[in-house]
Motif scaffolding. Sequence first.
Motif, PDB file in Angstrom:
ATOM      1  N   GLY A  57       0.824  -1.216   0.000  1.00  0.00           N
ATOM      2  CA  GLY A  57       0.000   0.000   0.000  1.00  0.00           C
ATOM      3  C   GLY A  57       0.855   1.262   0.000  1.00  0.00           C
ATOM      4  N   LYS A  58       1.882   1.278   0.830  1.00  0.00           N
ATOM      5  CA  LYS A  58       2.794   2.434   0.848  1.00  0.00           C
ATOM      6  C   LYS A  58       3.497   2.589  -0.489  1.00  0.00           C
ATOM      7  N   TYR A  59       3.905   1.490  -1.074  1.00  0.00           N
ATOM      8  CA  TYR A  59       4.576   1.506  -2.377  1.00  0.00           C
ATOM      9  C   TYR A  59       3.644   2.092  -3.445  1.00  0.00           C
ATOM     10  N   ARG A  60       2.386   1.611  -3.463  1.00  0.00           N
ATOM     11  CA  ARG A  60       1.428   2.081  -4.454  1.00  0.00           C
ATOM     12  C   ARG A  60       1.141   3.563  -4.300  1.00  0.00           C
ATOM     13  N   ILE A  61       0.989   4.023  -3.085  1.00  0.00           N
ATOM     14  CA  ILE A  61       0.712   5.441  -2.871  1.00  0.00           C
ATOM     15  C   ILE A  61       1.921   6.280  -3.277  1.00  0.00           C
ATOM     16  N   ARG A  62       3.126   5.814  -2.934  1.00  0.00           N
ATOM     17  CA  ARG A  62       4.333   6.574  -3.266  1.00  0.00           C
ATOM     18  C   ARG A  62       4.504   6.715  -4.774  1.00  0.00           C
ATOM     19  N   LEU A  63       4.260   5.623  -5.524  1.00  0.00           N
ATOM     20  CA  LEU A  63       4.460   5.670  -6.969  1.00  0.00           C
ATOM     21  C   LEU A  63       3.232   6.134  -7.741  1.00  0.00           C
ATOM     22  N   GLY A  64       2.060   5.777  -7.257  1.00  0.00           N
ATOM     23  CA  GLY A  64       0.843   6.050  -8.009  1.00  0.00           C
ATOM     24  C   GLY A  64       0.006   7.205  -7.511  1.00  0.00           C
ATOM     25  N   GLY A  65       0.295   7.666  -6.291  1.00  0.00           N
ATOM     26  CA  GLY A  65      -0.541   8.719  -5.724  1.00  0.00           C
ATOM     27  C   GLY A  65      -1.883   8.169  -5.293  1.00  0.00           C
ATOM     28  N   GLY A  66      -2.810   9.063  -5.042  1.00  0.00           N
ATOM     29  CA  GLY A  66      -4.132   8.653  -4.591  1.00  0.00           C
ATOM     30  C   GLY A  66      -4.121   8.236  -3.138  1.00  0.00           C
ATOM     31  N   GLY A  67      -5.164   7.532  -2.740  1.00  0.00           N
ATOM     32  CA  GLY A  67      -5.287   7.077  -1.359  1.00  0.00           C
ATOM     33  C   GLY A  67      -5.047   5.588  -1.256  1.00  0.00           C
ATOM     34  N   PRO A  68      -5.232   5.038  -0.065  1.00  0.00           N
ATOM     35  CA  PRO A  68      -4.966   3.615   0.125  1.00  0.00           C
ATOM     36  C   PRO A  68      -5.969   2.709  -0.596  1.00  0.00           C
ATOM     37  N   GLY A  69      -7.153   3.181  -0.842  1.00  0.00           N
ATOM     38  CA  GLY A  69      -8.157   2.372  -1.535  1.00  0.00           C
ATOM     39  C   GLY A  69      -8.582   3.051  -2.819  1.00  0.00           C
TER      40      GLY A  69
END
Length: 155
Positions: A57-69
């Motif tokens: 989740g942290k990886y996705r937010i760092r690279l993709g932005g947005g929120g956790p869901g």
Amino acid sequence: MTKGIFRRFPGTSTRTFILYPLIVVAWEWLLNGGRLNVEPWFLPLLAWGYLQYRLVGKYRIRLGGGGPGMDTPPERLVTTGPFAYCRNPMYLGHIIFLLGLTLSLGSMLAAIITAASVVWFQFRVRRDEKRLAERFGQSYVDYAARVGRWVPGLP
């Protein structure tokens, strides 16, 4: 209508990592006369599932932005790291955790919760994937064609 009903319940991660374990532990404790039968070999699945959910989740937010869901969808498509092997590694973390709960306690209730969660996640993933295809177009369609939904290596 359905969204309104589900908003009354805690979020998915709260249900998976707090509510369901509390319910299952209480159930098994009552069912077994005040003791728990724990199979320690399966406890690492709990840690693996939770850590996979959190770290990915942290990886996705760092690279993709947005929120956790998907309430705040990613701004950029993430196809590297864990997402290069599985389109839904965060949801898979939930399932691994619940499988660990089921096996470590040998609980029929946990098995039912796990099975129901797998079905629910499958429906949720299909909805999320539709939204991602609308948001990212052909690049998401190409990504989905080469990376499996759940199990790395399977379409």
